[in-house]
Design an enzyme around this catalytic site. Structure first.
Site, short mmCIF file in Angstrom:
data_model
loop_
_atom_site.label_atom_id
_atom_site.label_comp_id
_atom_site.label_asym_id
_atom_site.label_seq_id
_atom_site.Cartn_x
_atom_site.Cartn_y
_atom_site.Cartn_z
N GLU A 97 -63.60 67.72 31.79
CA GLU A 97 -62.82 67.07 30.72
C GLU A 97 -63.52 65.78 30.31
O GLU A 97 -63.99 65.03 31.17
CB GLU A 97 -61.40 66.73 31.20
CG GLU A 97 -60.58 66.05 30.10
CD GLU A 97 -59.27 65.46 30.59
OE1 GLU A 97 -58.31 66.23 30.73
OE2 GLU A 97 -59.22 64.23 30.83
N HIS B 228 -57.78 69.34 23.03
CA HIS B 228 -56.40 69.01 23.39
C HIS B 228 -55.64 68.65 22.10
O HIS B 228 -56.23 68.11 21.17
CB HIS B 228 -56.34 67.80 24.33
CG HIS B 228 -56.98 68.03 25.67
ND1 HIS B 228 -56.56 67.39 26.81
CD2 HIS B 228 -57.99 68.84 26.06
CE1 HIS B 228 -57.29 67.78 27.84
NE2 HIS B 228 -58.18 68.65 27.41
N GLY C 52 -47.33 65.64 24.77
CA GLY C 52 -47.73 64.22 24.71
C GLY C 52 -46.65 63.37 25.34
O GLY C 52 -45.48 63.77 25.42
P1 FAD Z 1 -43.99 69.90 28.10
O1 FAD Z 1 -44.53 71.16 28.62
O2 FAD Z 1 -43.24 69.93 26.81
O3 FAD Z 1 -43.03 69.29 29.23
C1 FAD Z 1 -42.53 67.95 29.13
C2 FAD Z 1 -41.20 67.86 29.87
O4 FAD Z 1 -40.20 68.61 29.18
C3 FAD Z 1 -41.25 68.45 31.29
O5 FAD Z 1 -40.41 67.68 32.09
C4 FAD Z 1 -40.69 69.85 31.12
O6 FAD Z 1 -40.09 70.36 32.29
C5 FAD Z 1 -39.67 69.63 30.01
N1 FAD Z 1 -39.52 70.84 29.16
C6 FAD Z 1 -40.51 71.61 28.67
N2 FAD Z 1 -40.01 72.60 27.93
C7 FAD Z 1 -38.66 72.44 27.93
C8 FAD Z 1 -37.57 73.16 27.34
N3 FAD Z 1 -37.79 74.23 26.58
N4 FAD Z 1 -36.31 72.70 27.56
C9 FAD Z 1 -36.08 71.60 28.31
N5 FAD Z 1 -37.07 70.89 28.91
C10 FAD Z 1 -38.35 71.30 28.72
N6 FAD Z 1 -51.76 63.56 26.81
C11 FAD Z 1 -52.35 63.16 25.66
O7 FAD Z 1 -51.79 62.34 24.91
N7 FAD Z 1 -53.60 63.63 25.30
C12 FAD Z 1 -54.26 64.54 26.05
O8 FAD Z 1 -55.37 64.94 25.69
C13 FAD Z 1 -53.67 65.00 27.27
N8 FAD Z 1 -54.28 65.91 28.06
C14 FAD Z 1 -53.64 66.38 29.19
C15 FAD Z 1 -54.26 67.35 29.96
C16 FAD Z 1 -53.65 67.84 31.11
C17 FAD Z 1 -54.34 68.92 31.93
C18 FAD Z 1 -52.40 67.32 31.53
C19 FAD Z 1 -51.74 67.81 32.79
C20 FAD Z 1 -51.76 66.35 30.75
C21 FAD Z 1 -52.37 65.86 29.57
N9 FAD Z 1 -51.76 64.89 28.78
C22 FAD Z 1 -52.37 64.47 27.61
C23 FAD Z 1 -50.48 64.29 29.18
C24 FAD Z 1 -49.26 65.05 28.61
O9 FAD Z 1 -49.25 64.93 27.21
C25 FAD Z 1 -48.01 64.43 29.23
O10 FAD Z 1 -47.95 64.70 30.60
C26 FAD Z 1 -46.69 64.78 28.55
O11 FAD Z 1 -45.68 63.90 29.08
C27 FAD Z 1 -46.20 66.19 28.78
O12 FAD Z 1 -46.89 67.10 28.04
P2 FAD Z 1 -46.68 68.68 28.28
O13 FAD Z 1 -47.40 69.38 27.22
O14 FAD Z 1 -46.93 69.04 29.68
O15 FAD Z 1 -45.07 68.75 27.98
#
Ligand code: FAD
Length: 292
Positions: free
Chosen positions: A11, A72, A103
């Site tokens: 990454e 991303h 995010g």
């Molecule tokens: P989601 O999958 O939407 O989950 C977020 C929360 O909502 C979780 O608690 C989940 O349990 C809950 N949730 C999900 N779906 C539902 C539903 N249908 N109903 C109710 N609750 C739900 N951030 C950046 O800004 N830029 C990046 O490039 C970046 N790269 C990343 C790469 C990796 C490998 C990881 C692990 C994280 C990265 N992040 C990045 C951070 C990420 O954006 C944050 O951790 C963010 O808070 C959650 O994103 P997510 O897509 O996992 O969210």
């Protein structure tokens, strides 16, 4: 014994546009020589222009360096129109792999209403650009917003069902937590490959930042001892941090991890060191059309 050979991927993050790309382009040249399975490029949640940063760097990696790339895309602060535009830009430069993210929610900045969860973004990409391959993020120790790990894994299942073909984890330092999470995913019917996110700790500032931002991450005694003992000895801290990461990777490989995704912090030296120490275990380069 399983015959599976895991992948090693990296990454990188686009630098602040005011700083320029000279340093990251040099680092990427060096990383290309290591034939990673893919390089993923992070994206700013609401700060920088994604076209000028993530899309531009992903284009360079995919087309100049000819290394498969994942862009991303965090969407909580984006509208459907702007996401459609970014997908179009990626499509035009031949980058068809997205790490679809919600995010982080910034307390003082109101989110847009189009993408509440990563799942909403995944469904939208499936409609807009059905040929894109979609990767999701996952959290072996639970996402900080989740009340418990069970609901987090139930939500992860929805994310995978919406169209993720693989997952990449948040960094972790305790492999046992990862194995426990992986077992729970299987029980929940999540069958896509899970790539383990590994970040070698190289200096005190990086360690302090991490401790502040990743409160949910368990630090094993062995890891804490490194931070305590070498807090004021940068050379030893770096050597011990790299050795710890190699040790984690060797253990993961013996437990049949699908892949190791190295959080390089744009440091080609780190990638080279880890690659050199672990190259015997990995399938590098992009042998298949699907990255998973
Ligand atoms: P989601 O999958 O939407 O989950 C977020 C929360 O909502 C979780 O608690 C989940 O349990 C809950 N949730 C999900 N779906 C539902 C539903 N249908 N109903 C109710 N609750 C739900 N951030 C950046 O800004 N830029 C990046 O490039 C970046 N790269 C990343 C790469 C990796 C490998 C990881 C692990 C994280 C990265 N992040 C990045 C951070 C990420 O954006 C944050 O951790 C963010 O808070 C959650 O994103 P997510 O897509 O996992 O969210």
């Amino acid at each position: 014994m399983s015959q599976h050979t895991p992948s090693l991927s990296f990454e990188v993050f686009p630098p602040n546009p005011a700083v320029g790309n000279e340093k990251i382009l040099r680092a990427l040249d060096d990383m290309q020589g290591l034939a990673p399975h893919f390089i993923s490029v992070t994206a700013s949640n609401n700060k920088y222009n994604i076209k000028e940063t993530t899309v531009a760097l992903a284009n360079h990696i995919q087309n100049e360096l000819e290394v498969p790339t994942i862009a991303h895309l965090p969407a909580i602060y984006l509208t459907k129109e702007s996401v459609a535009e970014t997908l179009q830009e990626l499509d035009e430069v031949g980058v068809h792999r997205i790490l679809a993210l919600r995010g982080d929610i910034i307390p003082e900045v109101a989110p847009q209403k189009d993408f509440r969860y990563a799942t909403d973004l995944i469904s939208f990409i499936k409609e807009e650009q059905p040929h894109f391959e979609i990767v999701g993020a996952c959290y072996p120790e639970g996402h900080p917003d989740s009340p418990n790990q069970i609901s987090d894994i139930q939500n992860l299942k929805k994310k995978v069902d919406a169209g993720c073909s693989s997952l990449v984890t948040q960094l972790f330092f305790d492999n046992e937590r990862f194995y426990d999470f992986r077992d729970k995913c299987i029980l929940a019917g999540i069958e896509v490959p899970i790539h383990a996110g590994i970040m070698p700790i190289l200096n005190r500032n990086q360690a302090l930042r991490l401790l502040k931002t990743c409160e949910n991450i368990h630090l094993p005694r062995k890891f804490k001892a490194i931070l305590d003992k070498y807090e004021h000895d940068p050379e030893s801290l770096k050597a011990a941090g790299l050795a710890y990461a190699v040790d984690q990777i060797v253990d993961l490989v013996t437990q049949d991890v699908a892949g190791v995704h190295l959080y390089t912090m744009n440091n080609a030296e780190t990638a080279q060191y880890i690659h050199e120490a672990t190259r015997a275990f990995f399938h590098t380069g992009s042998g298949s059309k699907q990255l998973a």
